[in-house]
Motif scaffolding. Structure first.
Motif, PDB file in Angstrom:
ATOM      1  N   UNK A  51      23.223 -22.018 -46.116  1.00 16.33           N
ATOM      2  CA  UNK A  51      24.903 -20.819 -45.563  1.00 16.33           C
ATOM      3  C   UNK A  51      25.634 -22.323 -45.806  1.00 16.33           C
ATOM      4  N   UNK A  52      26.952 -21.908 -46.177  1.00 24.54           N
ATOM      5  CA  UNK A  52      27.739 -22.726 -46.560  1.00 24.54           C
ATOM      6  C   UNK A  52      28.992 -21.880 -46.184  1.00 24.54           C
ATOM      7  N   UNK A  53      30.464 -22.473 -46.863  1.00 22.74           N
ATOM      8  CA  UNK A  53      31.843 -21.977 -46.744  1.00 22.74           C
ATOM      9  C   UNK A  53      32.470 -22.381 -47.764  1.00 22.74           C
ATOM     10  N   UNK A  54      33.242 -21.210 -48.014  1.00 20.78           N
ATOM     11  CA  UNK A  54      33.730 -20.780 -49.482  1.00 20.78           C
ATOM     12  C   UNK A  54      34.851 -22.080 -49.298  1.00 20.78           C
ATOM     13  N   UNK A 206      41.577 -16.692 -57.925  1.00 19.32           N
ATOM     14  CA  UNK A 206      39.891 -16.914 -58.952  1.00 19.32           C
ATOM     15  C   UNK A 206      39.043 -16.931 -59.173  1.00 19.32           C
ATOM     16  N   UNK A 207      38.959 -17.357 -59.007  1.00 13.97           N
ATOM     17  CA  UNK A 207      37.929 -18.390 -58.709  1.00 13.97           C
ATOM     18  C   UNK A 207      37.196 -19.359 -56.902  1.00 13.97           C
ATOM     19  N   UNK A 208      36.615 -19.405 -57.819  1.00 17.80           N
ATOM     20  CA  UNK A 208      36.004 -20.633 -56.003  1.00 17.80           C
ATOM     21  C   UNK A 208      34.552 -21.203 -55.926  1.00 17.80           C
ATOM     22  N   UNK A 209      34.426 -21.624 -54.408  1.00 17.96           N
ATOM     23  CA  UNK A 209      33.124 -22.553 -54.902  1.00 17.96           C
ATOM     24  C   UNK A 209      32.657 -22.280 -52.968  1.00 17.96           C
ATOM     25  N   UNK A 210      31.332 -22.673 -53.256  1.00 15.55           N
ATOM     26  CA  UNK A 210      30.153 -22.646 -52.104  1.00 15.55           C
ATOM     27  C   UNK A 210      30.267 -23.747 -51.697  1.00 15.55           C
ATOM     28  N   UNK A 240      27.390  -9.528 -52.487  1.00 21.38           N
ATOM     29  CA  UNK A 240      28.515 -10.754 -53.298  1.00 21.38           C
ATOM     30  C   UNK A 240      27.644 -11.932 -54.049  1.00 21.38           C
ATOM     31  N   UNK A 241      27.799 -12.025 -55.439  1.00 20.99           N
ATOM     32  CA  UNK A 241      26.734 -12.930 -56.328  1.00 20.99           C
ATOM     33  C   UNK A 241      27.966 -13.740 -56.962  1.00 20.99           C
ATOM     34  N   UNK A 242      26.643 -14.711 -56.876  1.00 21.03           N
ATOM     35  CA  UNK A 242      27.317 -16.353 -57.771  1.00 21.03           C
ATOM     36  C   UNK A 242      26.128 -16.594 -57.975  1.00 21.03           C
ATOM     37  N   UNK A 243      26.401 -17.678 -58.961  1.00 20.42           N
ATOM     38  CA  UNK A 243      25.385 -18.869 -59.430  1.00 20.42           C
ATOM     39  C   UNK A 243      25.735 -20.637 -59.272  1.00 20.42           C
ATOM     40  N   UNK A 244      24.704 -21.260 -59.209  1.00 14.99           N
ATOM     41  CA  UNK A 244      23.948 -22.357 -58.523  1.00 14.99           C
ATOM     42  C   UNK A 244      24.966 -22.796 -59.884  1.00 14.99           C
ATOM     43  N   UNK A 245      25.782 -23.831 -59.804  1.00 15.69           N
ATOM     44  CA  UNK A 245      26.131 -24.905 -60.167  1.00 15.69           C
ATOM     45  C   UNK A 245      25.892 -26.105 -60.583  1.00 15.69           C
ATOM     46  N   UNK A 246      26.221 -27.029 -59.365  1.00 11.00           N
ATOM     47  CA  UNK A 246      25.305 -28.032 -59.685  1.00 11.00           C
ATOM     48  C   UNK A 246      24.358 -28.045 -58.021  1.00 11.00           C
ATOM     49  N   UNK A 262      25.038 -27.564 -52.482  1.00  7.07           N
ATOM     50  CA  UNK A 262      23.900 -26.361 -53.391  1.00  7.07           C
ATOM     51  C   UNK A 262      25.868 -26.724 -53.640  1.00  7.07           C
ATOM     52  N   UNK A 263      26.387 -26.404 -55.072  1.00  3.81           N
ATOM     53  CA  UNK A 263      27.766 -25.673 -55.376  1.00  3.81           C
ATOM     54  C   UNK A 263      27.575 -24.304 -56.147  1.00  3.81           C
ATOM     55  N   UNK A 264      28.367 -24.082 -55.553  1.00  3.29           N
ATOM     56  CA  UNK A 264      27.778 -22.459 -55.983  1.00  3.29           C
ATOM     57  C   UNK A 264      29.414 -22.006 -56.563  1.00  3.29           C
ATOM     58  N   UNK A 265      29.124 -21.304 -57.474  1.00  2.00           N
ATOM     59  CA  UNK A 265      30.266 -20.807 -58.114  1.00  2.00           C
ATOM     60  C   UNK A 265      30.649 -18.920 -57.945  1.00  2.00           C
ATOM     61  N   UNK A 266      31.683 -18.611 -57.662  1.00  2.00           N
ATOM     62  CA  UNK A 266      32.060 -17.764 -56.750  1.00  2.00           C
ATOM     63  C   UNK A 266      33.658 -16.767 -57.849  1.00  2.00           C
TER      64      UNK A 266
END
Length: 418
Positions: A51-54, A206-210, A240-246, A262-266
């Motif tokens: 779980x995470x927060x935008x 336009x770009x966010x992180x989880x 929705x889709x995203x990818x792991x940044x670090x 874990x930082x996820x780009x969205x």
């Protein structure tokens, strides 16, 4: 006694007749039906849930650098601002008085410096002629240098006041959107070590992180670049889709549970997401395409003894496939050392009226399907479970679609009755 014996024999005879009628009645015979799944090619991924927060990609906190009363606020919540745009203005009346004082102080210091400079030149001439002592010369020199230092200090004070006058205008440091506005006209603001935040500006919506929280037991397979799917309560029907940044190295502990951020780009091109939304996340830690897969529940199936009347059961300990004259045939052995050294699992394969237990080597297991490395062939039918008094149906050979929500209960997509 004779009468009791006759009654007992009569009772036993009736019970025997009832038992014969019951067990010979076709309706009381249970038919065993296998639910099977065909071995097929597909994609599989081992997932990690979290779980995470935008959050906004970059947020800037704007604070007041001077004390005063806010005279005007030019923006509000959700206002789109540009870099250098005026956000608010602090009343300048007090600072203007400080400016006048600093200016007067500078003029006074310069006047004293001019006087001390001329006095020093005169005293220097007298000292060269031997009219005054060296001590009197040193006093004049010291007064001259002190006057110059006073001018420098007055000038720096004027610069500070001028800077404070500039900071009465609060400008936006970036292009963005006002997320928080904690100031209003007439409010008194104070500059200190813990400065009050007046505005929070998001740089790019336009770009966010989880910021996801991953349990320590699941963090090892998570790596940068892995695919992520997630849902939010605001759009429960959408994935929705995203990818792991670090993965942040520092850990946190809550209720004796260690977790890692874990930082996820969205992507947020449609501006659907807002900061603070809670996300339910699935990280696809191990993904493989076009591999042999079977339902995971096939690994836990075990035949019952009642099957012996209808099917031939062959256990894996007595079966191995070996090449004989270029053709693979079954022969009986006690052990299979080739499989003994590898990660083993067992499945039951149905061939006609024969159910054969096979040793296989498995790979990724997503709890719905499992990758088969070796030990079984394409289109063989593995038994997932069996039912009694069930009607048979054909084998479902539909491939599994990756990233499509899969039910973890009931029959898998490849299951069928046989």
């Amino acid at each position: 006694m004779k009468k009791k014996s006759i009654l007992l024999l009569s009772f036993l005879a009736v019970a025997l007749v009832v038992a014969i009628l019951y067990f010979t009645n076709p309706k009381n015979k249970q038919e065993v039906t296998f639910i099977t799944a065909a071995v097929h090619y597909g994609a599989i991924a081992k997932s990690v849930t979290a779980t995470g927060t935008l959050q906004s990609l970059d947020t800037i906190s704007v604070c007041a650098h001077v004390n005063g009363i806010v005279s005007t606020v030019y923006v509000d919540l959700n206002s789109i601002v540009k870099k250098g745009q005026l956000l608010a203005k602090i009343d300048t009346s007090i600072i203007m008085i400080e400016m006048e004082v600093a200016t007067a102080g500078l003029s006074s210091a310069r006047s004293k410096a001019i006087f001390q400079e001329s006095n020093f030149e005169r005293q220097e001439q007298l000292y060269d002629k031997g009219i005054i002592s060296r001590a009197e010369y040193k006093v004049a020199l010291n007064q001259h240098k002190s006057a110059e230092v006073a001018v420098t200090k007055a000038l720096e004070q004027l610069k500070i006041v001028t800077g404070n006058l500039f900071h009465t205008n609060i400008y936006s440091p970036i292009d963005g959107v006002i997320l928080t506005c904690n100031v209003f006209a007439g409010q008194t603001v104070a500059s200190s070590f813990s400065m009050e935040t007046l505005f929070i500006i998001a740089k790019d919506f336009g770009k966010m992180q989880i910021r996801a929280t991953v349990n320590e037991a699941d963090i090892s397979p998570v790596k940068a670049g892995q695919k992520v799917s997630f849902t939010v309560a605001a759009f429960p029907e959408n994935t929705f889709q995203g990818s792991v940044q670090e993965i942040v190295l520092d850990s946190s502990v809550s209720a004796n549970v260690v977790s890692y951020k874990t930082v996820i780009n969205v992507e947020n091109t449609d501006v659907k997401f807002r900061p603070g939304m809670r996300a339910s996340i699935t990280i696809y830690a191990e993904q493989e395409d076009s591999v042999l897969i079977i339902p995971s529940r096939a690994l836990s199936f075990k035949p019952e003894s009642t099957m012996n009347n209808k099917y031939v059961i062959i256990k894996a300990e007595k079966l191995i496939t070996v090449p004989v004259e270029g053709v693979k045939r079954d022969c009986i052995v006690v052990r299979n050392s080739r499989y003994r050294r590898k990660q083993k699992a067992y499945v039951w394969v149905k061939k006609g009226d024969t159910v054969i237990e096979k040793r296989i080597r498995i790979g990724v297991n997503d709890d719905t399907h499992v990758k088969v490395v070796e030990g079984i062939a394409l289109d063989e039918e593995v038994v997932t479970y069996m039912v009694k008094d069930g009607a048979a149906s054909t084998v479902d050979r539909r491939p599994w679609i990756p990233f499509k929500p899969q039910s973890r209960r009931g029959r898998t997509s490849g299951d069928s009755k046989k």
